[in-house]
Scaffold this active site. Structure first.
Site, PDB file in Angstrom:
ATOM      1  N   LEU A  91       1.265  -1.154   0.437  1.00 56.17           N
ATOM      2  CA  LEU A  91       0.157  -0.133  -0.150  1.00 56.17           C
ATOM      3  C   LEU A  91       0.496   1.099  -0.345  1.00 56.17           C
ATOM      4  CD1 LEU A  91      -2.545  -0.974   3.089  1.00 56.17           C
ATOM      5  CD2 LEU A  91      -2.956  -1.250  -0.212  1.00 56.17           C
ATOM      6  N   ASP A  92       0.649   1.980  -0.524  1.00 61.19           N
ATOM      7  CA  ASP A  92       1.278   3.484  -0.758  1.00 61.19           C
ATOM      8  C   ASP A  92       1.465   3.879   1.177  1.00 61.19           C
ATOM      9  OD1 ASP A  92       1.462   3.571  -3.528  1.00 61.19           O
ATOM     10  OD2 ASP A  92      -0.599   4.784  -3.251  1.00 61.19           O
ATOM     11  N   LYS A  93       2.439   4.377   1.423  1.00 56.31           N
ATOM     12  CA  LYS A  93       2.685   5.325   2.630  1.00 56.31           C
ATOM     13  C   LYS A  93       1.665   6.105   3.126  1.00 56.31           C
ATOM     14  CE  LYS A  93       7.213   6.578   3.324  1.00 56.31           C
ATOM     15  NZ  LYS A  93       7.954   7.480   3.605  1.00 56.31           N
TER      16      LYS A  93
END
Length: 242
Positions: A91-93
């Site tokens: 997942l994106d940060k």
């Protein structure tokens, strides 16, 4: 007046590097406005600092570890936190929610095959700018370029297939809470697709650039094989209450 990172460093008794990192993550606000490291502020400027929550284990057996990742936490740091485990998805940060790991190489190969064949159910919550009155299917190919960081764009000729299904759940302050289901998993797919219909996700600093305390995107549910994992929505709703 001085650079924000210097003021933060002195006030919190931390290094300039740590202060810059907190500012770059979007954890520091003043009067509801996100403060950047390069901003000039007064030593008396009131600052609100968000804390990074800890990952929560949702489920664990001999094959799989399901974790609820908080926003601002890098997916790859989970491999450091849970030694000998490798990521099955990312997942994106700034995106929160369900993320999966394993320490079984054979199982990892099977899961990768499930993702590749679009057999994994992936459901998200997203808060999009504006009013979306009906269900939509966004079928636009995506091309991703990678340098210092990845960025994607719609490219129906050179891009890879990407399909996003969105269902409006309710309106919140003239914005729309969505259930989002994707089979494909292109880089920044949901963010880019929603921006392509002029309804970017709140807090997205790449596509649409709608200011908010965090990127309002949450991986709510993942189903594969006989497993189904759901993530607590608390880290999502918390930022609406704030």
């Amino acid at each position: 007046m001085d650079k924000a990172y210097k003021i933060l460093s002195l006030r919190e008794n931390i290094s300039n590097r740590k202060a810059k990192e907190m500012l770059d993550l979007g954890l520091v606000f003043s009067s509801g406005k996100k403060i950047r490291a390069s901003d000039l502020i007064s030593p008396k400027t009131p600052l609100k600092i968000l804390s990074i929550e800890k990952p929560k284990v949702l489920f664990e057996d001999k094959f799989i570890l399901a974790v609820s990742k908080p926003p601002f936490f890098d997916s790859y740091d989970l491999e450091k936190k849970f030694s000998n485990y490798k990521l099955l998805n990312r997942l994106d940060k700034h995106t929160s929610g369900v993320i999966l790991l394993t320490r079984d190489d054979d199982f990892k190969d099977k899961v990768i095959n499930e993702f590749k064949n679009e057999l994994v159910y992936k459901e998200y919550l997203a808060l999009a700018k504006g009013i979306i009155p009906q269900d939509l299917v966004i079928d636009r190919a995506i091309l991703t370029t990678k340098g210092n960081y990845a960025k994607s764009k719609i490219d129906d000729k050179l891009g890879k297939k990407a399909i996003t299904n969105i269902t409006p759940l309710k309106l919140i302050n003239k914005n729309t809470l969505l259930k989002v289901v994707i089979k494909t998993g292109r880089t920044h797919q949901i963010r880019l697709h929603l921006d392509s219909i002029n309804h970017p996700i709140l807090g997205d600093n790449i596509y649409g650039r709608v200011p908010f305390a965090r990127l309002m995107l949450h991986s709510y549910k993942i189903s594969l094989f006989d497993y189904e994992f759901c993530s607590d929505e608390g880290s999502f709703w918390k930022y609406l209450q704030d």
